[in-house]
Write an enzyme that holds these catalytic residues in place. Structure first.
Site, PDB file in Angstrom:
ATOM      1  N   LYS A 170     -16.455 -28.015 -20.166  1.00  0.00           N
ATOM      2  CA  LYS A 170     -15.014 -28.033 -19.895  1.00  0.00           C
ATOM      3  C   LYS A 170     -14.764 -27.192 -18.651  1.00  0.00           C
ATOM      4  O   LYS A 170     -15.393 -26.137 -18.472  1.00  0.00           O
ATOM      5  CB  LYS A 170     -14.283 -27.451 -21.117  1.00  0.00           C
ATOM      6  CG  LYS A 170     -12.766 -27.522 -21.039  1.00  0.00           C
ATOM      7  CD  LYS A 170     -12.127 -27.009 -22.333  1.00  0.00           C
ATOM      8  CE  LYS A 170     -10.612 -27.138 -22.288  1.00  0.00           C
ATOM      9  NZ  LYS A 170      -9.982 -26.677 -23.552  1.00  0.00           N
TER      10      LYS A 170
ATOM     11  N   SER B  89      -6.546 -29.701 -25.690  1.00  0.00           N
ATOM     12  CA  SER B  89      -6.740 -29.700 -24.248  1.00  0.00           C
ATOM     13  C   SER B  89      -8.140 -30.134 -23.816  1.00  0.00           C
ATOM     14  O   SER B  89      -8.308 -30.537 -22.666  1.00  0.00           O
ATOM     15  CB  SER B  89      -6.460 -28.314 -23.699  1.00  0.00           C
ATOM     16  OG  SER B  89      -7.448 -27.404 -24.124  1.00  0.00           O
TER      17      SER B  89
ATOM     18  N   SER C   7      -7.617 -27.250 -29.608  1.00  0.00           N
ATOM     19  CA  SER C   7      -8.069 -27.950 -28.402  1.00  0.00           C
ATOM     20  C   SER C   7      -9.497 -28.486 -28.439  1.00  0.00           C
ATOM     21  O   SER C   7      -9.881 -29.246 -27.564  1.00  0.00           O
ATOM     22  CB  SER C   7      -7.916 -27.037 -27.181  1.00  0.00           C
ATOM     23  OG  SER C   7      -6.570 -26.960 -26.811  1.00  0.00           O
TER      24      SER C   7
END
Lengths: 485, 95
Positions: free
Chosen positions: A76, A151, A175
């Site tokens: 990420k 997210s 997330s």
């Protein structure tokens, strides 16, 4: 080959079916050919990946390869990667090339993993749809008109589209688990403090926790083995002995006590999601679990408490972006205040600015007791609910999300409706507990996630429970229509 | 609780955020809907409940007061918008 799990790919490397270099080249080609449909990567690090693969092949040849040596993964884009842009999906950090590695990045590197690139996300991890990314939304491989969740939406989309066998994510209010559910993959949020936060761009420091995302619980355990552990560079890192998170995977579930919170199965829950979750619970009963109804009475309060605490911490954390030391700086500032205000006003997107303002307000003089202190008190009540239930059962199960993946644009104009998406996930961040989302069915052709919640530091138990479910079912093996492997 | 335009402007100032005048009403609307959401807390009796700041009630770890970092000024300033002789440059602060 692209349908293989990390564990299967590791066996292939061990047998010499392919080298890490061949594996890495194959995934890089696949990303280049297919990712325009999903927008799951912000940066592809081809050159570094091939160099890491070559080193991994040499290590394996010399007999020095560990379990993860030579396996491709992706991070990420809020984990700092030395020499590679680390954007947090924000214009503010579009030009930021990190001078150092996050602890989890260096640990996974030391374990011999190959980094394919950096994955899309909501800006500064603030969102549940990936739509707040400066680089445009990632899309759900099950239906590219739908969001992948957020997210860590790019991480979930990339694993679901089989562009990487595994990815890292971070979870401040859901997330990791919510996008895992919406994309039909497995995602684990560990106990607060289990995985180092050093080098993870901060959102809300008392809630943030990094974790693995992959096809299976077994793969998540393999990655967690490298990610987890005490780190003196993180002031809230848990000082505990190292564990092998794959050691208990094969324990039978006979006698497992499962609690189903009645508040998680209200009329507001999508009927298709409820049906699939109930089917999954029935599967656990077949595996020998006993199931009882439990109560988490303060469930509804987790959203208001979270949307004070997370913005309050974010407003403090994001004050570091000032246009002075790194990141975006506005053109021709008139004075220092103009430099701060325009750099931040131009560099942050709308949702980030909203949350900074909510947090600033909640912490401003005269409002601290009414908002921040009140929310911290409710946080303890929510934690106590979980402690009471987990004294009585081994794990808690329920839906990860109230509905399946929604359409792009459906909630983006109404922040409050977006916030409701996280009702089942963010209470774990408030309490600091671990949770895993596993694929447990489909509703109208879209994946449904089952959330399994355990006690503090019970990651091995959660992975065991999830793995046994995945031995008995094949929802985690379902691949979106249109994704060729 | 409802925020008007001037309060939104004041919050944006405290947060050092430039907000376009044309966007203030929409920020005001969304902040008010968020504050309505969080105000659900106020109906809950929390008398005597100890606030929870750390999920495991951990306290700050201390270490010996020894130098543990090496100087990386050049590497860290390589990503700065403007530097000179090892200093970060900002617009003139003192006339």
């Amino acid at each position: 080959m692209f349908d293989k799990t990390l564990a299967e790919l590791a066996q292939g490397l061990e047998r010499g079916d392919y080298s890490s270099t061949e594996l890495t080249q194959a995934y890089l080609q696949r990303i280049n050919a297919l990712d325009s449909q999903y927008n799951s990567f912000i940066t592809v690090t081809e050159e570094q990946a091939l160099a890491q693969a070559k080193a991994a092949d040499e290590a394996r040849a010399a007999g020095n390869g560990g379990a993860l040596c030579g396996l491709p993964i992706a991070h990420k884009d809020l984990f700092c990667t030395q020499g590679v842009r680390t954007s947090s999906a924000s214009k503010m950090l579009d030009n930021f090339v990190s001078p150092y590695d996050a602890t989890i990045v260096s640990r996974l590197k030391n374990a011999g993993t190959v980094t394919l690139g950096k994955l899309n996300m909501d800006e500064f991890a603030m969102g549940s749809s990936n739509e707040s990314s400066f680089y445009g939304p990632a899309r759900n491989p099950w239906n590219t008109d739908c969001v992948p969740g957020g997210s860590s939406g790019g991480s979930a989309a990339a694993v679901a589209a089989r562009l990487t066998p595994a990815a890292t994510g971070s979870d401040t209010g859901g997330s990791i688990r919510q996008p895992a559910a919406l994309c039909g993959i497995t995602g684990l949020k560990p106990t607060y403090g289990r995985v180092s936060r050093y080098g993870m761009i901060a959102f809300a420091s008392s809630l943030d926790q990094a974790g693995p995302m992959a096809q299976t619980a077994e793969d998540c355990g393999m990655i967690l083995n490298a990610m987890a552990g005490f780190d003196p560079m993180d002031s809230t890192s848990a000082e505990r002995d190292m564990e092998d998170y794959t050691a208990e995977l094969n324990q039978p579930l006979a006698g497992l006590k499962v609690g189903l919170p009645k508040e998680y199965f209200s009329d507001a829950l999508d009927a298709g999601v409820a049906e699939q979750v109930r089917n999954a619970v029935a599967e656990f009963e077949k595996l020998g679990a006993t199931v009882k109804e439990v109560s988490l009475p303060n469930t509804e309060l987790c959203i208001p408490a979270y949307y004070i605490l997370a913005p309050a911490e974010a407003s403090s954390n994001l004050s570091r972006f000032d246009g002075v030391r790194y990141g975006y700086r506005c053109e021709d500032p008139a004075d220092l205040e103009d430099l701060y205000k325009r750099s931040r006003g131009e560099g942050f997107g709308a949702e980030v600015k909203r949350r900074i303002m909510v947090g600033t307000y909640a912490l401003s003089a005269g409002y601290y007791d009414a908002y921040y202190n009140k929310a911290q008190q409710i946080r303890r009540m929510i934690q106590q609910d979980f402690v009471n239930v987990l004294n009585d059962v081994d794990v808690i199960m329920g839906p990860t999300t109230p509905q399946t993946a929604f359409k792009l644009g459906e909630k983006s104009s109404d922040p409050v409706s977006m916030y409701m998406e996280d009702i089942f996930t963010l209470s774990l961040n408030l309490a600091g507990l671990p949770g895993i989302s596993v694929p447990c069915g489909q509703s109208n052709g879209l994946p449904v996630g089952l959330q399994i919640i355990g006690n503090y530091f019970a990651e091995s138990k959660l992975l065991n429970v999830a793995h046994q479910f995945q031995q008995a079912t094949d929802w985690h093996k379902q691949i979106p229509a249109g994704v060729e492997v | 609780m409802s925020l008007d335009r001037s309060e939104v402007e004041q919050i944006a100032h405290l947060a050092r955020l430039q907000i376009d005048a044309a966007d203030i009403d929409s920020y005001s609307d969304s902040l008010n809907s968020i504050l309505n959401l969080v105000d659900q807390m106020q109906a809950t009796n929390t008398d005597g409940v100890e606030p929870l700041a750390h999920p495991l009630d951990a306290v700050q770890r201390l270490r010996a007061d020894e130098v543990s970092e090496v100087n990386q000024r050049e590497a860290l300033q390589a990503v700065a918008p403007a530097t000179e002789e090892g200093l970060f440059l900002v617009p003139k602060v003192i006339e």
